[in-house]
Enzyme design. Sequence first.
Site, PDB file in Angstrom:
ATOM      1  N   ASP A   1     -13.092   5.699   2.448  1.00  0.00           N
ATOM      2  CA  ASP A   1     -11.676   5.769   2.851  1.00  0.00           C
ATOM      3  C   ASP A   1     -11.329   7.178   3.326  1.00  0.00           C
ATOM      4  OD1 ASP A   1      -8.925   5.851   3.023  1.00  0.00           O
ATOM      5  OD2 ASP A   1      -8.559   4.841   1.115  1.00  0.00           O
TER       6      ASP A   1
ATOM      7  N   LYS B   1       2.663  11.185  -3.641  1.00  0.00           N
ATOM      8  CA  LYS B   1       1.588  10.531  -4.382  1.00  0.00           C
ATOM      9  C   LYS B   1       0.672  11.554  -5.068  1.00  0.00           C
ATOM     10  CE  LYS B   1      -1.799   6.886  -3.475  1.00  0.00           C
ATOM     11  NZ  LYS B   1      -2.268   5.992  -2.407  1.00  0.00           N
TER      12      LYS B   1
ATOM     13  N   GLU C   1      -7.202   0.568  -4.754  1.00  0.00           N
ATOM     14  CA  GLU C   1      -7.275   0.448  -3.296  1.00  0.00           C
ATOM     15  C   GLU C   1      -8.626  -0.110  -2.822  1.00  0.00           C
ATOM     16  OE1 GLU C   1      -6.068   4.399  -2.231  1.00  0.00           O
ATOM     17  OE2 GLU C   1      -4.010   3.993  -2.868  1.00  0.00           O
TER      18      GLU C   1
ATOM     19  N   ASP D   1       0.877  -1.165   0.000  1.00  0.00           N
ATOM     20  CA  ASP D   1       0.000   0.000   0.000  1.00  0.00           C
ATOM     21  C   ASP D   1       0.916   1.216   0.000  1.00  0.00           C
ATOM     22  OD1 ASP D   1      -1.656   2.105   0.557  1.00  0.00           O
ATOM     23  OD2 ASP D   1      -2.400   1.344   2.470  1.00  0.00           O
TER      24      ASP D   1
END
Length: 620
Positions: free
Chosen positions: A211, A87, A187, A23
């Site tokens: 999330d 990211k 994800e 992850d």
Amino acid sequence: MATIGINIATGSLQQKEMIVGIDLGTTNSLVAIIHPGSKEPVVLKEHDGAALVPSIVHFGEANSITVGDGAKQFLITEPHNTIFSVKRLMGKSYNDVKDQSAFFTYRIIDDNTESLVKIQAGSTFYSPVELSSFILKELKHRAEHILKTPVTKAVITVPAYFNDAQRQATRDAGRLAGLDVLRIVNEPTAASLAYGLGISREEVKTVAVYDLGGGTFDISILRISNGIFEVLSTNGDTYLGGDDFDRAIMDHWIKETGLTSEELNSNKSLLQELRLKAEEAKKFLSTSDSYNGIVAGHELSLDKEQFEKLVEPFVTKTIQNCKNALQDAGLAINDIDEVIMVGGSTRVPLVRRSVGKFFGKKVHDSLNPDEVVALGAAVQADILAGNNKDFLLLDITPLSLGIETMGGLMDVMIPRNSKIPSKAARQYTTQKDGQGSIRIAVFQGERDLVKDNRKLAEFNLTGIPGMPAGLPKVEVSFLVNADGILVVKAKELRSGIEQSIEVKPQYGLTDEEVEKMLADSITHAKDDMQTRALVEAQTEAKQIIDTTSQFINKNKTFLTGKEMSETTTAIQQLDDLIEKGNKDEIHTAIEKLNEISRPYAERLMDEAIGKAMKGKNIME
Ligand code: AMP
């Protein structure tokens, strides 16, 4: 007969090679595997129990690079050399991120181009791919240290909304870190797999994955059927998360204690301490009813009711995002079969309650919300390793398929391990005025330069009507059909002319050859990436020289003598550097040329607007 190998370096028994699940998060990253004994997914932990590695890279003296907790401590003292939230920059151009520049404390190069962002630390320019590869390398090392065996294969997760370029950037980062990236997984798909959803073939379900992390919120709606996960919609807020909860508590305390802004501004460590206490209080209130603490002699208190009032507006915003996601998917609340909670901030009871209430369901929250994505990536890795016989392994493309672009670079259209059938399309344009044809060369392989890949076909799209460079829109589409045949089509969208070709990519390729091509791509990852960065810098330099030369020729009379001579010198210097082959020097020279030309370009622009407006009535 079964064979057992012994790893000579470590003395450990060599089992079938371990494929890890990673992850790669905005704030934290972690690695998980399927435990060989229990067959359950577990995250890899250091002796001190830490599983999370902060996704932060610090550049120190003499080119030393630190990743994780060691880098985190430099966030405040050395903001220019401490890179966080990489990211957010993956696969992005400067134009994509310029509105968020206040968020980043490090230097993102503003060269006003459409090309991918670069980050400057010291005198070196890094791409987000390189920066992510440092994080992945660290994760690889830790995993090897804990498992006492080499780790070379991985599944890496990305947000469901990541586009092609962002996925490819993540793959490249893995390769640069010495990892064979078997698959990039969404994800929310990983989170579903961690809860066992989508494992059995007959299952048909619609799942909402909520999330809420430290700085971002994502809601994804997935449809699972026959082991295939389809993203129906995504929604969210790229700047909303637990950090906002912390700030709300801080603001509340500042008001309560009467701390003045002078006191706070003159003492940065007080502010930092207050922030840490706010986070501590928030976490404490996830399991208790009231919190008490002290900062610099000021007593701080907060009870659950006050906390919930403070953060409710943020939670309400996320629920609105959920409504939008449902609407985009064309679904009603009742259509959702399962709701999964991901991200550290879903530990806040108000969040769980609100989401459960909105969907009218008990939410899945039994797994650690920080680990669930990595655990699911490990489940996917196990499926790809062929260990999970319940799972149907779909036909996949063994090598990436793409076309040649400027400087002989490979532009991947369909990455390897994509499910078949698969399709992708991208738009290109011409480089020269009046260019009547475009050559499309199709390649297969994992290397950055097409010369190192396998050529499958080549054709010319001819008959493009005469237009200035950059105006034609040529769409190149790739389709790998259910029989594994690749159809490549090129179409000029303004005129409608098109041409296509069919090839059989697998033809004549043995498993060994595929293996060798993969192994080569890992061995040469660093050189390849450097060559790509250099070719891109050279191309950018050539374009800037072209446009600046045209500009000064056209506007000779408007430029001062000094501007003219500075510009021609800077152009000459940049031109000399193109052949020298040092990308950092080229970028520095591009920056310099831009700095020289920016003032007069702006001046001329103002004048042009002024002229255009003269004598015109402005209507509202
Ligand atoms: P992630 O980005 O998923 O790692 O989430 C990190 C966020 O979760 C940070 O804002 C943390 O403060 C928050 N968090 C971690 N543990 C808790 C907890 N027990 N209660 C509330 N928030 C938490």
